[in-house]
Design an enzyme around this catalytic site. Structure first.
Site, mmCIF file in Angstrom:
data_model
loop_
_atom_site.group_PDB
_atom_site.id
_atom_site.type_symbol
_atom_site.label_atom_id
_atom_site.label_comp_id
_atom_site.label_asym_id
_atom_site.label_seq_id
_atom_site.Cartn_x
_atom_site.Cartn_y
_atom_site.Cartn_z
ATOM 1 N N LYS A 4 1.241 4.253 -2.792
ATOM 2 C CA LYS A 4 1.100 5.676 -2.476
ATOM 3 C C LYS A 4 2.314 6.475 -2.952
ATOM 4 O O LYS A 4 2.184 7.650 -3.338
ATOM 5 C CB LYS A 4 0.870 5.856 -0.974
ATOM 6 C CG LYS A 4 -0.475 5.286 -0.505
ATOM 7 C CD LYS A 4 -1.630 5.935 -1.259
ATOM 8 C CE LYS A 4 -2.970 5.389 -0.908
ATOM 9 N NZ LYS A 4 -4.082 6.047 -1.609
ATOM 10 N N TYR B 168 0.831 -1.205 0.000
ATOM 11 C CA TYR B 168 0.000 0.000 0.000
ATOM 12 C C TYR B 168 0.868 1.258 0.000
ATOM 13 O O TYR B 168 0.610 2.212 -0.746
ATOM 14 C CB TYR B 168 -0.912 -0.021 1.220
ATOM 15 C CG TYR B 168 -1.891 1.120 1.317
ATOM 16 C CD1 TYR B 168 -3.026 1.162 0.513
ATOM 17 C CD2 TYR B 168 -1.696 2.152 2.231
ATOM 18 C CE1 TYR B 168 -3.938 2.200 0.604
ATOM 19 C CE2 TYR B 168 -2.607 3.198 2.340
ATOM 20 C CZ TYR B 168 -3.715 3.207 1.528
ATOM 21 O OH TYR B 168 -4.607 4.247 1.637
#
Length: 290
Positions: A175, A171
């Site tokens: 990002k 994740y």
């Protein structure tokens, strides 16, 4: 909260609100005047958000579109259809996201976190840029996270096929990818103001579900969803936003560095170029034939 003197735009601004992780403070003036489009994979949650917007603002120009951004082919189809139905778009908010802790493959053959957080955002934004360029003060805001500060762009394993799969790390890498995309888009599309932001850690169901241990330890220190959304709304509508250069990373209404001091997370021009080329290749691979 923003007052009328801070808000820009015409009375019929088109907002493309992608709501997954946060539910913003919907009582601001811009939501009373604009046309709001909510994309969400869960129709029930989207309808609830729509009802809250209408109740708080009195604005009935709020529309729900059910779409899962992990299904890249369907993102293409949706964006192309949206372009045919609308003449322009003022603001695109890329706020959809997921953190899947076990490696999952989508129907398009893509790792689910990457498909949702990176490629879905890439396709949707790329497809809607022509609409954004037709509006007077177009903006694109992508919701990132502070965790990307400890991630360097990894162009050799975009879908975590080689490394040990860790959902939190994946994740954070996604990002970082969003930050790099924003920087590239800002240079390539000078008519549009691009920004990426960290909302701070907010007390939302997504955080509680994706990171239960973190949530239990930090729940008393987490921000409210309204606090987390403040900078996002400010970037979307405030006159002050465009005083800053396009492509910056924001937190608490201020531009901050996208890298820690003395960090090793900077990417070379070659790495960025290769990354964007590989995104384009993957996007075109799943694009529906016309």
């Amino acid at each position: 909260m923003l007052d009328d003197s801070e808000v820009v735009g015409e009375k019929k601004m088109e907002f493309f609100a992608i709501l997954y992780l946060f539910e913003p403070e919907y009582t601001d003036n811009e939501l009373r005047r604009g046309t709001v489009h909510i994309i969400c994979r869960n129709k029930e949650r989207a309808e609830k958000a729509r009802e809250e917007i209408i109740s708080a603002s009195g604005n009935t120009e709020v529309y729900v579109h059910v779409l899962d951004l992990s299904e890249t082919r369907k993102v293409w189809e949706f964006a192309e259809a949206f372009k045919k139905e609308h003449l322009s778009l003022n603001v695109l908010i890329n706020n959809a996201g997921c953190m899947v802790n076990q490696r999952e493959i989508t129907s398009d053959g893509l790792e689910k976190n990457f498909a949702t957080n990176t490629l879905g955002v890439y396709v949707l934004t790329k497809c809607l840029i022509p609409l954004l360029e037709k509006s007077r003060d177009p903006r694109v805001i992508t919701v990132s996270m502070g965790g990307m500060l400890v991630q360097k762009l990894n162009i050799d394993d975009l879908q975590t096929e080689r490394a040990l799969f860790d959902g939190t790390r994946v994740y954070a890498q996604n990002k970082r990818q969003q930050v790099v995309m924003t920087e590239v888009w800002a240079k390539a599309n000078p008519k549009i103001h691009f920004s990426v932001m960290h909302p701070g850690w907010a007390d939302t169901p997504a955080v509680a579900k994706a990171m239960p241990q973190f949530y239990q330890m930090m729940r008393d220190r987490l921000r409210t969803p309204e606090q987390g959304a403040d900078t996002l709304v400010w970037l979307a509508v405030s006159r002050a936003t465009t005083a800053f250069p396009s492509g910056l990373f924001f937190q608490d209404r201020k531009p901050v560095s996208a890298h820690l001091p003395l960090a090793w997370t900077h990417s070379s021009r070659r790495e960025v170029k290769v990354f964007m080329r590989r995104l384009e290749t993957l996007a075109m691979t799943v694009k529906p034939s016309e």
